[in-house]
Design an enzyme around this catalytic site. Structure first.
Site, mmCIF file in Angstrom:
data_model
loop_
_atom_site.group_PDB
_atom_site.id
_atom_site.type_symbol
_atom_site.label_atom_id
_atom_site.label_comp_id
_atom_site.label_asym_id
_atom_site.label_seq_id
_atom_site.Cartn_x
_atom_site.Cartn_y
_atom_site.Cartn_z
ATOM 1 C CE LYS A 54 -3.701 -2.554 2.220
ATOM 2 N NZ LYS A 54 -4.267 -3.032 3.493
ATOM 3 C CD GLN A 98 -2.884 -4.714 6.782
ATOM 4 O OE1 GLN A 98 -2.804 -3.767 6.010
ATOM 5 N NE2 GLN A 98 -3.526 -5.823 6.481
ATOM 6 C CG ASP A 121 -9.410 0.145 4.991
ATOM 7 O OD1 ASP A 121 -9.573 -0.157 3.799
ATOM 8 O OD2 ASP A 121 -9.042 -0.682 5.847
#
Length: 286
Positions: A54, A98, A121
């Protein structure tokens, strides 16, 4: 193999290129470089690889990366404190935690520490509510990427029966909400659904997000179904038995190269959205 592949790689590259152009404009006109902060707890090799991927894609899109790496022994309070710092930092436009996190951490509490305006996200309850009610907000990255992929391949969703196998609050559940918003008839299923193969055979569109390798078999599918494999398991294996499903489906995503690139591309696109909104707020105040 009779199915056409729904490949996300090229579409994702186009999205990243457009994000890079938007980042260039922000830098030239306002002196602002979009910034995505990634938070990694522990030393899980797969998670570390995802974060690096990412960050590399962020660089291609002209997005600065800020990395926060915490030990596996981190507590919920410590993680929330770190995320709160990033939420309060005006130089950070997007925050990615994450997941999964170590078992001692309350993942939901950590997600909710993310400023909704930086939840690129799409993991907070506020973002889920926006998806469910059709309000402005950030989409969960993987479900949002799936919807873009379905649109790119002209998959008709209005009136279609979509079966979502999986009930994760950041994948299965929001995927169902987005499909519903596109006028599909949505059925949620999971690994404990009774007579699951028979249910899946009624689906025009199947979203496999159950987290079990080769879980969905080819004889579960209606001939001509559209199959989106949102799973990723050890050995580059998805949640769908690809060889079997490809003989029955009309369209199918490969693993890797299908949903994965779209997830990252949407994450970066939404980071640009957040940065542009922040700049607009500052110019309005000025």
């Amino acid at each position: 193999m009779s199915a056409e592949l729904m490949i996300g790689t090229d579409l994702a590259a186009e999205m990243v290129a457009k994000a890079a152009e938007r980042a260039r404009v922000l830098q030239e006109q306002y002196g602002v470089q979009p910034c995505l902060a990634t938070v990694l707890v522990g030393d899980d090799p797969a998670s570390a690889t995802y974060v690096r991927m990412k960050q590399n894609r962020s660089k291609k899109a002209g997005i600065a990366s800020r990395s926060v790496v915490l030990p596996a022994s981190t507590t919920t309070d410590e993680l929330v404190a770190e995320i709160t710092k990033l939420s309060d930092d005006p130089a950070v436009h997007g925050i990615l935690l994450q997941h999964p996190v170590p078992p001692q951490i309350d993942e939901r509490a950590a997600f909710e520490a993310i400023d909704p305006g930086k939840d690129v996200d799409g993991v907070t309850m506020r973002s889920f509510a926006a998806m469910a009610f059709g309000d402005p907000g950030f989409r969960s990255a993987t479900p949002g990427g799936i919807m873009r992929l379905l649109a790119a391949y002209d998959v008709p969703l209005e009136g279609a029966h979509a079966v979502v196998i999986g009930r994760s609050p950041i994948l299965g559940k929001p995927a169902g909400m987005l499909l519903l918003a596109s006028n599909a008839t949505v059925t949620y299923a999971h690994s404990r659904t009774r007579d699951l193969p028979a249910l899946v055979r009624t689906a025009d569109v199947v979203i496999a997000a159950v987290g079990k390798a080769n879980f969905v078999r080819g004889d579960w599918l209606k001939p001509g179904a559209v199959v989106v494999d949102a799973g990723y398991n050890e050995g580059n294996v998805g949640d769908v038995h690809f060889a079997e499903a490809a003989e029955v489906a009309r369209l199918i995503t490969p693993v890797p190269g299908g949903v994965g690139p779209m997830t990252i591309a949407l994450l970066l696109e939404q980071t640009l959205d957040a940065a542009e909104t922040a700049v607009q707020s500052l110019t309005t105040l000025a």
